[in-house]
Design a protein around this motif. Structure first.
Motif: not given
Length: 107
Positions: A22-30, A52-58
């Motif tokens: 998670v970077i600044d609320g956006r999630v990336y996976t690889m 809804g373009d929800d932001k992620i914390k954890l």
């Protein structure tokens, strides 16, 4: 990770064959795209989109699934392999390829 301004707001999780961060609320996976564990339709690396373009914390990864907590701590998202009920959406769901939301009960 060029363009990342604040690493204090960065979180990561590691599964058996995939990684999520998670970077600044956006999630990336690889990693491996098997069984929907990446949460997107790209091969190997990409951004996971939330309703809804929800932001992620954890973020946390299991062997073949991922769980994310929204910034307001009211919604959990899960995707990947769910055959043992580990996605929180029932034991009959075998696989989810995109984030599926379920609420966190009060109390």
């Amino acid at each position: 990770l060029s363009g990342v301004k604040n690493f204090e707001r960065t979180r990561a999780g590691v599964g058996t064959k995939h990684t999520a961060f998670v970077i600044d609320g956006r999630v990336y996976t690889m990693g491996s795209d098997a069984n929907g564990r990446l949460g997107h339709d790209k091969k190997r690396y990409g951004r996971v989109r939330f309703p809804g373009d929800d932001k992620i914390k954890l973020i946390a990864c299991g062997a073949a699934f991922t769980i994310a907590v929204s910034s307001d701590h009211r919604t959990l998202y899960a995707w990947g392999v769910g055959i043992y009920g580990n996605l929180g959406i029932g034991k009959k769901v075998k696989e989810v390829s995109y984030p599926m939301a379920f609420g966190i009960p009060d109390g």
